[in-house]
Design an enzyme around this catalytic site. Structure first.
Site, PDB file in Angstrom:
ATOM      1  N   ARG A  70       2.188 -12.969  13.811  1.00  0.00           N
ATOM      2  CA  ARG A  70       3.648 -12.861  13.869  1.00  0.00           C
ATOM      3  C   ARG A  70       3.969 -11.718  14.826  1.00  0.00           C
ATOM      4  NH1 ARG A  70       4.367 -16.986  11.135  1.00  0.00           N
ATOM      5  NH2 ARG A  70       5.164 -17.109   9.004  1.00  0.00           N
ATOM      6  N   LYS A  74       3.795  -4.465  13.506  1.00  0.00           N
ATOM      7  CA  LYS A  74       4.548  -3.333  12.948  1.00  0.00           C
ATOM      8  C   LYS A  74       3.612  -2.375  12.244  1.00  0.00           C
ATOM      9  CE  LYS A  74       8.792  -1.943  11.882  1.00  0.00           C
ATOM     10  NZ  LYS A  74       8.383  -0.587  12.293  1.00  0.00           N
ATOM     11  N   LYS A  98       0.253  -6.177   4.050  1.00  0.00           N
ATOM     12  CA  LYS A  98       1.482  -5.662   3.433  1.00  0.00           C
ATOM     13  C   LYS A  98       2.686  -6.506   3.843  1.00  0.00           C
ATOM     14  CE  LYS A  98       1.213  -1.242   3.543  1.00  0.00           C
ATOM     15  NZ  LYS A  98       1.264   0.174   3.936  1.00  0.00           N
ATOM     16  N   ASP A 103       6.798 -10.656   2.507  1.00  0.00           N
ATOM     17  CA  ASP A 103       7.544 -11.625   3.325  1.00  0.00           C
ATOM     18  C   ASP A 103       8.333 -10.993   4.456  1.00  0.00           C
ATOM     19  OD1 ASP A 103       6.803 -14.058   2.312  1.00  0.00           O
ATOM     20  OD2 ASP A 103       8.265 -13.986   0.678  1.00  0.00           O
ATOM     21  N   LYS A 110      -0.964  -0.076  13.728  1.00  0.00           N
ATOM     22  CA  LYS A 110      -0.851   1.322  13.292  1.00  0.00           C
ATOM     23  C   LYS A 110      -1.230   2.226  14.450  1.00  0.00           C
ATOM     24  CE  LYS A 110       0.041   3.726   9.541  1.00  0.00           C
ATOM     25  NZ  LYS A 110       0.909   3.354   8.426  1.00  0.00           N
ATOM     26  N   SER A 367      12.389  -1.113   7.240  1.00  0.00           N
ATOM     27  CA  SER A 367      12.226  -1.125   8.703  1.00  0.00           C
ATOM     28  C   SER A 367      12.617  -2.500   9.255  1.00  0.00           C
ATOM     29  CB  SER A 367      10.771  -0.847   9.076  1.00  0.00           C
ATOM     30  OG  SER A 367      10.532   0.528   9.116  1.00  0.00           O
TER      31      SER A 367
HETATM   32  P1  NAD Z   1       4.088  13.221   4.615  1.00  0.00           P
HETATM   33  O1  NAD Z   1       3.379  13.868   5.730  1.00  0.00           O
HETATM   34  O2  NAD Z   1       5.556  13.245   4.557  1.00  0.00           O
HETATM   35  O3  NAD Z   1       3.581  13.785   3.207  1.00  0.00           O
HETATM   36  C1  NAD Z   1       2.243  13.945   2.855  1.00  0.00           C
HETATM   37  C2  NAD Z   1       2.212  15.027   1.799  1.00  0.00           C
HETATM   38  O4  NAD Z   1       0.889  15.130   1.291  1.00  0.00           O
HETATM   39  C3  NAD Z   1       2.609  16.404   2.346  1.00  0.00           C
HETATM   40  O5  NAD Z   1       3.526  17.009   1.465  1.00  0.00           O
HETATM   41  C4  NAD Z   1       1.294  17.163   2.400  1.00  0.00           C
HETATM   42  O6  NAD Z   1       1.441  18.542   2.243  1.00  0.00           O
HETATM   43  C5  NAD Z   1       0.553  16.522   1.231  1.00  0.00           C
HETATM   44  N1  NAD Z   1      -0.884  16.669   1.357  1.00  0.00           N
HETATM   45  C6  NAD Z   1      -1.641  16.690   2.473  1.00  0.00           C
HETATM   46  N2  NAD Z   1      -2.923  16.891   2.161  1.00  0.00           N
HETATM   47  C7  NAD Z   1      -2.977  16.981   0.828  1.00  0.00           C
HETATM   48  C8  NAD Z   1      -4.012  17.173  -0.094  1.00  0.00           C
HETATM   49  N3  NAD Z   1      -5.264  17.319   0.310  1.00  0.00           N
HETATM   50  N4  NAD Z   1      -3.696  17.197  -1.409  1.00  0.00           N
HETATM   51  C9  NAD Z   1      -2.427  17.059  -1.828  1.00  0.00           C
HETATM   52  N5  NAD Z   1      -1.393  16.882  -1.004  1.00  0.00           N
HETATM   53  C10 NAD Z   1      -1.680  16.842   0.300  1.00  0.00           C
HETATM   54  O7  NAD Z   1       3.503  11.726   4.581  1.00  0.00           O
HETATM   55  P2  NAD Z   1       4.166  10.441   3.916  1.00  0.00           P
HETATM   56  O8  NAD Z   1       4.938   9.743   4.957  1.00  0.00           O
HETATM   57  O9  NAD Z   1       4.774  10.800   2.614  1.00  0.00           O
HETATM   58  O10 NAD Z   1       2.853   9.565   3.672  1.00  0.00           O
HETATM   59  C11 NAD Z   1       2.021   9.744   2.529  1.00  0.00           C
HETATM   60  C12 NAD Z   1       1.165   8.505   2.350  1.00  0.00           C
HETATM   61  O11 NAD Z   1       2.017   7.363   2.218  1.00  0.00           O
HETATM   62  C13 NAD Z   1       0.229   8.177   3.533  1.00  0.00           C
HETATM   63  O12 NAD Z   1      -0.934   7.569   3.030  1.00  0.00           O
HETATM   64  C14 NAD Z   1       1.038   7.178   4.328  1.00  0.00           C
HETATM   65  O13 NAD Z   1       0.221   6.350   5.134  1.00  0.00           O
HETATM   66  C15 NAD Z   1       1.671   6.400   3.197  1.00  0.00           C
HETATM   67  N6  NAD Z   1       2.874   5.646   3.589  1.00  0.00           N
HETATM   68  C16 NAD Z   1       3.965   6.281   4.127  1.00  0.00           C
HETATM   69  C17 NAD Z   1       5.094   5.533   4.449  1.00  0.00           C
HETATM   70  C18 NAD Z   1       6.364   6.165   4.962  1.00  0.00           C
HETATM   71  O14 NAD Z   1       7.377   5.451   5.063  1.00  0.00           O
HETATM   72  N7  NAD Z   1       6.396   7.443   5.267  1.00  0.00           N
HETATM   73  C19 NAD Z   1       5.089   4.153   4.267  1.00  0.00           C
HETATM   74  C20 NAD Z   1       3.964   3.541   3.720  1.00  0.00           C
HETATM   75  C21 NAD Z   1       2.866   4.313   3.376  1.00  0.00           C
END
Ligand code: NAD
Length: 474
Positions: A70, A74, A98, A103, A110, A367
């Site tokens: 598709r 993203k 995901k 859907d 990435k 998104s």
């Molecule tokens: P972010 O950078 O905003 O937050 C990550 C947080 O984790 C920070 O507060 C950081 O200090 C903390 N952190 C880092 N290392 C750490 C550790 N060793 N122990 C504990 N805390 C720790 O990132 P995010 O956007 O919140 O993303 C977090 C997870 O969610 C990632 O796996 C990301 O891929 C996933 N994710 C994010 C989104 C999004 O929309 N932002 C969407 C889907 C998935």
């Protein structure tokens, strides 16, 4: 603080094994399973950027496309010091599955850049982000109809606005330029509700889980969400919003917050807002008076609680600690927080895991709404909001005429409120997360051999992806 895994699989191999487990329950024509698992392409770039001190630093980044069945594909762009190609490929694969689960008609991609954003000034970050964006745009790895990044760890709406500006500069006559990236500020083509979408999605997932007493019982829990003890790892974008909504709107107790510098715990519940403000001001949890601080954050994953929400990094629960996890329910808000080997141990121990490829899909769902908004060049609700309000007023008037009684104010307010963009985004997100839950549940109900949500989620995804690939002749 990452748990050192005794397992031998890399992140991307772990994701592939999870998909292969789902494939063992499916009968697909020859060639289809291989095509569903295989990644499509990876771009690696290296580029120099002049720092504030006049010296140059060479940065390395990747953008991987897992499946373009598709278009556009993203997936977020991650800025972290530990990013590598394997991680980016694993995250791209997760995006493919995901999108299919919820859907959203996108393929999976990435991006990642090796950089610790905390060690750079805003000016440096802007130069690095813009240069990375140029590299990706020029090679066809960013574009509204090809590949649309979004925020991930270490990036946010500021970086997305810079990327959109770079794209516009390179394609000034492209009318849909704003659709080249999502997660932008609302004032620059973003959508209301995107920043908190992933955390909001996590809340909707947990609410849906608790709407099914049978599922709650199977996890060894009972009752509703109110009063449930929750441990959250990572108070960033995802963890903060999930913890905030679950505590403020569902009366759940956030009994521990794990961050880079340890853990804050409080059996009576932590004020998430105050904790976040403390971290923003002081750079860590230490000294926060809303709970007891311990420097051993990894150990806190093993705390007794009802729900554990890892929302920071991958491979936090592995074969090194899975047998000591006491939570009944693990809700994977981060990508890949439970390793393939850790997952097997949790399964044997009867710990219920709601998988990342479903749980954190809220971001990509919203998104998708933002991308549609950008292509249609109109805010959701702009045409019909006042009409809805007028209809509501007429209903209230008719009710009062028929019953001879005044409609209570609270009911009146709800009836006459026309849906604005934020209400529509929330409604669309809630509906999507509920539907996906039901699809996973149906797989488990139809095939009794499937007893875990992760396998069920991958079956839902693979069915849709395989169908689409077969229709196109692979
Ligand atoms: P972010 O950078 O905003 O937050 C990550 C947080 O984790 C920070 O507060 C950081 O200090 C903390 N952190 C880092 N290392 C750490 C550790 N060793 N122990 C504990 N805390 C720790 O990132 P995010 O956007 O919140 O993303 C977090 C997870 O969610 C990632 O796996 C990301 O891929 C996933 N994710 C994010 C989104 C999004 O929309 N932002 C969407 C889907 C998935």
């Amino acid at each position: 603080m990452t748990m050192a895994s005794k397992g031998t699989l890399s992140f991307s191999e772990g994701v592939q094994e999870m998909v292969k487990t789902a494939l063992t329950h499916m009968k697909l024509p020859e060639g289809v399973p291989e095509s569903v698992v295989a990644g499509h392409s990876v771009l690696q770039v290296r580029f120099p950027v002049k720092l504030d001190n006049g010296h140059y630093q060479v940065f390395t980044g990747w953008r991987a496309v897992h499946s373009d069945h598709r278009l556009p594909v993203k997936g977020g762009i991650r800025f972290a010091s530990f990013v590598d190609q394997d991680e980016v490929e694993a995250l791209a694969a997760l995006m493919t599955f995901k999108c299919a689960i919820v859907d959203v008609p996108f393929g999976g991609s990435k991006g990642g850049l090796i950089i610790d954003p905390r060690k750079h000034s805003v000016h440096e970050l802007e130069r690095v982000t813009r240069r990375f964006a140029v590299e990706l745009v020029e090679r066809g790895y960013i574009g509204p109809g090809i590949n649309v990044p979004a925020p991930d760890m270490g990036t946010g709406e500021r970086e997305m606005a810079w990327i959109a500006d770079v794209y516009r500069g390179l394609y000034p006559t492209e009318i849909d330029h704003l659709g080249c990236v999502t997660g932008k500020p609302v004032t620059s083509g973003g959508i209301r509700g995107r920043t908190e979408a992933t955390g909001r999605g996590v809340q909707y997932v947990i609410r849906e889980f608790f709407r099914h007493p049978e599922d709650v019982k199977k996890a060894g829990l009972n009752g509703g969400l109110a009063g449930k003890k929750i441990v959250v790892q990572g108070l960033g974008n995802v963890g903060y919003h999930a913890a905030k909504f679950l505590s403020e709107e569902d009366d759940a107790l956030i009994v521990a917050i794990i961050e880079r510098d340890g853990v804050i715990s409080n059996p009576k519940g932590i004020d998430v807002e105050k904790c976040r403000a403390w971290i923003s001001k002081n750079g860590g949890l230490k000294g926060f008076s809303g709970g007891k601080h311990s420097p051993n954050g990894a150990k806190a994953l093993e705390m007794a609680c009802d729900i554990l929400i890892p929302a920071a990094l991958e491979k936090q629960i592995t074969d090194a600690n899975a047998d000591r996890i006491k939570a009944k329910l693990i809700v994977e808000a981060a990508n890949g927080p439970v390793s393939f080997e850790g997952d097997k141990i949790l399964f044997k121990r009867g710990v219920t895991v709601l998988p990342d490829c479903y749980v954190n899909a809220g971001g990509v769902v919203v998104s998708y709404f933002e991308w549609i908004k950008n292509l249609s060049h109109i805010r959701f609700g702009r045409m019909d909001r006042r009409l809805d309000e007028m209809r509501g007023e007429r209903i209230v008037h008719a009710l009062e005429q028929i019953t001879g009684k005044a409609v209570p104010d609270i009911v009146k307010r709800e009836l006459v409120a026309g849906a604005d963009e934020l209400a529509l985004v929330r409604s669309g997100l809630d509906d999507t997360m509920r539907n996906a839950y039901h699809e996973m549940r149906n797989v488990m109900k139809t095939n009794k051999k499937i007893k875990d949500y992760r396998t069920a989620a991958y079956i839902v995804a693979v069915q849709k992806i395989a169908h689409s690939k077969m229709e196109m002749g692979l």
